[in-house]
Design a protein around this motif. Sequence first.
Motif, PDB file in Angstrom:
ATOM      1  N   ASP B  51      26.334 -94.802  78.751  1.00 38.17           N
ATOM      2  CA  ASP B  51      26.617 -93.626  77.938  1.00 38.17           C
ATOM      3  C   ASP B  51      25.930 -92.377  78.467  1.00 38.17           C
ATOM      4  O   ASP B  51      25.987 -91.327  77.856  1.00 38.17           O
TER       5      ASP B  51
ATOM      6  N   GLN C  99      33.523 -92.234  83.791  1.00 34.85           N
ATOM      7  CA  GLN C  99      32.420 -91.601  84.530  1.00 34.85           C
ATOM      8  C   GLN C  99      32.927 -90.947  85.801  1.00 34.85           C
ATOM      9  O   GLN C  99      32.453 -89.882  86.188  1.00 34.85           O
ATOM     10  N   PHE C 104      28.948 -87.654  82.838  1.00 34.48           N
ATOM     11  CA  PHE C 104      28.314 -88.100  81.598  1.00 34.48           C
ATOM     12  C   PHE C 104      28.762 -87.265  80.403  1.00 34.48           C
ATOM     13  O   PHE C 104      28.047 -87.140  79.411  1.00 34.48           O
ATOM     14  N   PRO C 106      30.198 -86.210  77.027  1.00 37.08           N
ATOM     15  CA  PRO C 106      30.291 -87.048  75.819  1.00 37.08           C
ATOM     16  C   PRO C 106      31.729 -87.495  75.569  1.00 37.08           C
ATOM     17  O   PRO C 106      32.643 -86.663  75.573  1.00 37.08           O
ATOM     18  N   SER C 107      31.920 -88.789  75.345  1.00 29.21           N
ATOM     19  CA  SER C 107      33.287 -89.326  75.388  1.00 29.21           C
ATOM     20  C   SER C 107      34.131 -88.814  74.231  1.00 29.21           C
ATOM     21  O   SER C 107      35.349 -88.727  74.352  1.00 29.21           O
ATOM     22  N   ASP C 264      25.579 -82.834  82.387  1.00 31.08           N
ATOM     23  CA  ASP C 264      26.476 -83.886  81.924  1.00 31.08           C
ATOM     24  C   ASP C 264      27.901 -83.678  82.404  1.00 31.08           C
ATOM     25  O   ASP C 264      28.729 -84.575  82.289  1.00 31.08           O
TER      26      ASP C 264
END
Lengths: 406, 338, 475
Positions: B51, C99, C104, C106-107, C264
């Motif tokens: 994550d 990915q 990274f 946020p999904s 990210d």
Amino acid sequence: MSTTTDPGTEGGFRLSQLIYDTRYRSTTFQVIAVAVLAYCLYQLYGNARQNFADADLNISWLFLWEPAGYDINQRPIEYNSQSTHLRASIVGAINTIIVAVLACISATVIGVFAGVARLSNNWIVSKMMSAYVEAFRNVPVLIWILIIFLAMSNAFPQPRAFRGETPDAEMLWGMFAFTNRGVYVPSFVNDGAMATIFWLVILASIVGVFAYRRYAKKLLYDTGRLLPTGWPSLAILIVPGLLAYFILGQPVGLENPELKGFNFQGGVHLRLSLIALWFALAIYTGAFIAENVRAGIQAISKGQTEAAASLGLRPGRIMNLVVLPQALRVIIPPLISQYLNITKNSSLAIAVGYMDITGTLGGITLNQTGRAIECVLLLMLFYLCVSLLISFFMNIYNNAMKLKER
Amino acid sequence: MKKSVILGALTVAGMAAGTAGAATLDDVKARGVLNCGVTTGVPGFAEPDADGVWQGFDVAVCRAVAAAVLNDPTAVEFVPTTGKTRFTALAAGEIDMLARNTTWTFSRDVDLKFEFTGVNYYDGQGFMVPADLGVASAADLDGATVCIQTGTTTELNLADFFRANGISYEPVPIETGSEAVQLFLAGSCDVYTTDRSALAAQRANFPTPDDYVVLPEVVSKEPLGPLVRHGDHEWGDVVRWTLNALITAEELGVTSANIEELSGGTNNPEINRLLGSEGTLGEMLGLDAEWAKRAIMAGGNYGEVFDGNIGEATNIGLARGLNAQWTDGGLLYSPPFR
Amino acid sequence: MSDNTNNDVSYVRTEFLEPSEPPMAVGGPVKWIKDNLFSSWFNSILTVIALYFIIRIAVGVYPWFANSVWGTDGLAACREILDGATGACFSILQERWNQMLFGFYPSEEYWRPIVGLILLAVAAAPVLFWTLPRQLLYFTGIYPFLAYWLVYGGSIWFPILLLVALCLSYLAYARFVKSSFVGAIAVFIIAFSVLMLNPLGGLLSLVSFVATQLSQLLGGGDVTVDLIIGDRRLSDLMPLFGYLQGWLDGSFLGLALPEVTTRDVGGFMLNMILGTICVSLSIPLGIVLALGRQSNLPVIKGFCVIFIEFIRGVPLITLLFVANVMLAYFFPAESNPDLILRVIIMITMFSAAYIAEVIRGGLAALPRGQYEAGDSLGLDYPQSMRLIILPQALKISIPGIVNVAVGLFKDTTLVSVISMFDLVGIIRGPILGSTQWTGIYWEVFGFAALLFFVVCYGISQYSQWLERQLATDHR
């Protein structure tokens, strides 16, 4: 021409003339430009000075004369871990040049072959070459380097596999060993003064070939007599060498790599990192060179070929005497800039651990000394010098080759 | 008009001007986020999970400092750094502290102008070889091919070791640990060398760990610890004593489980001073009284952090060894909180 | 003649014969094969060799695809299923595709970059195909601000106010451009800096600096120059829009997406972002550099030549090192810009130098008469450049610019070397480093190569189409 319309100075000098009067305007702009530039540079300098003072750092080049402390696997010149950082950088610089030269030569061969083959009237060959060119031109070279590196390290056998009664892998002709640590090839072993003479003979015969070809050309232009060039060149190249080899008592031998201990010993070790970088650069740049070659040949109008054919020249001669000399003029400038690209792309060595100058000076030396600014500046200076040198020779060559128009 | 041209252009450049050199502690508080430099990924020490959340032993130190200063263990921006970029990132103020398996050496401390705030892991460089190579000692490695992860003191130790023993080797320098492991597993090198903690961590994750052995030799001392910039002593003190608080907490038996209960006040004055129910230690640091309590609650005391990330219960499986408390025969010895 | 048909002359045909197929040897696939594959003995040998290679590759690759495994949670499980056979382990794509594409990010926010990408197509369309309605260009103008907000989140007012400031400055510029181009540029810069920057602060710090130097020279102490109204420093009131944004964010109009930190943002998305931003920024910069290099003002020309030759002489990787390890020293410690910003600056400078050379080629290719025509119409330098020279020169340069753009897009993978998690970086770092996938490489790098191939091949096909479109004008 516009100065004639400018008003005279009878009204005295007015401030607005600085911007509206073409006599002063260029000076005004340049002064402004210099002022802006100087101010920006001053800001950068001031910030750097402040930051250095805050962090209590300084700029110093003394680290270059301190022992490097690390080892380098590929050492074209004498080097050990007690040598200085400067020497480590020089080793790296030479390694950069080695891989760049190797890649330039192979890329040219691949590129010329693929470029000509792409124009072939053989459908399958030309399609294959198109596929090659498109596949390699459109994928980043870094990905190719990594793929080749990882594929070779996983696909080739370990040196250990060559050991034992029934080994899993065998050397090619007992001379070449393909391992996942690189390729081992035989090296020459020279036996004293006789060997030197032998190499001189070889060198002389290479010079001889060029001299003979020049002579044949001159004879052709002066008298119209056509001398054969193919087999005499071959003879000049081989016969004296062979004679010298046996007369001097076989002074030069081959040393084959042999498995001793953990690794193969003897011979020349082409390391995996070198091969991955070399192949990737050659194949990648070869695709670009192929396009240049194709464009160069296509730039020569069909009329040239037809004119040559109507003069009764054979196809081979049409290519050699008519098309290629003209095409080269188109091909050479982009070719040189591809060589520049290879040299610059060789800095990707850092991805596979090839110890070029980016790996030594810009890598381990930078890490160990922490002198980032000094190392990066030196690194850029090196590449800049190499690029400028190549451009310099390119310009000389271009001027020599330029179509002399009258 | 012309005058304005100059001014307009200058102000664009002038945007870069500003004041420099405020205290890091104030900066961190004002920013609300701690910028912490870590590795790009070493299992157990600092690694983003699927994550993208950073986990590990070094990461826990960052979180403890963030908890102490900002009252939020998640208020950390993790900046992945390579061996090449870490010192510049710290020196130039891009990160506030570096917790990245960095060996405390003389030249880094003195010449590069950093301040090591303690040792969170006592390590040493070792060698790993395939078991079927039949090598029992590093002295038998003459002529071997050695994979090294670049950008650490590893290269230098390796060169020194082989030089001292008068044997030769072929170094294969690799930028990232994962690629070095790939090469080692593929047999592109006979030996893989790095800190023994990392060797153990990576070996544990091999498909067949038992096929590989770590040789007994330890060829270097590697005290790894967090570091900050020279000169900012207040900030250095915060990081140093946060680390010491974790160590002391383990020594005094303060855990994340009993800390609430203990912080109410105990008969042990040192615990009281540590947890802020007695004395003004937090104030001296420029923090509040409960700073150490929050730091310990972020991930537990040193022992809990160790066990949770790299201890024998995890698949890294490192024994405490040198990293046990001094009372247990290890080297961990925090100065007293008083 | 007509009665002939009534006669029963049986040897006269009344209808045509169907034309018969040409003999096998001179038509149909056989002829094609003969002409294209076996026209001479040399060609025949080539064909055989080529076929051999194709078959070898197909035989080698086919089982790899045919036996591919999906849905396992590690390489070991794949190998177990394959049981020694050759086969791809595409499970890694299944597990890590997000990915590789988004880093990274946020999904739950994936929709944002996806919407950004779709809108990018809309925004780029009017630039790429000029048969489309020109009104779409307004959207292209808004797009960068929208995309910034979508990808990085935060308050919507920052991009909006930035856009408004630019529009207002442009209006001011348009007001003056008829009378003096240089003056209009100056107006633009002033207007923009008053709205978005802190010109007073910069000016005061400069005055303060000069005064300090002078006073030190004359033996005095340090001097501070400041404008103070009441108890406030005037320069603290700047930038104007900064205050406005603070007020808007605080009001009921505050509209914000969750912020995503720049670290990210990774994967292929980062390559796309870097590629798009740097190419768009470097084209104007490249034009300025190219004009500067052609200029007859020695100082400006000298600066441009040095800049271009320097940048073109060093590898991009050293410039990235500069961005990563050097540039930080040249900014004030506190205003240290984000790594991605520094990288964008360096890559933009890099590609601007190359684009400048392409445009210089376009400028040089224009006949001298075009420049003279501009002069003879009485246009000044900015006018003749904007109205006559550049439109033609840029048109010639488009294919070259597209080539540079493709090269630049591929070069964005180099940021992986300075520990940024772009597509290659995320493969080399977290994915290859993760314990269950150790030993995998073809699948992930093949996927990466495929992504790049699709985009770059698409752009180069577009470039060739464009070249054909443009070429018709000259014939």
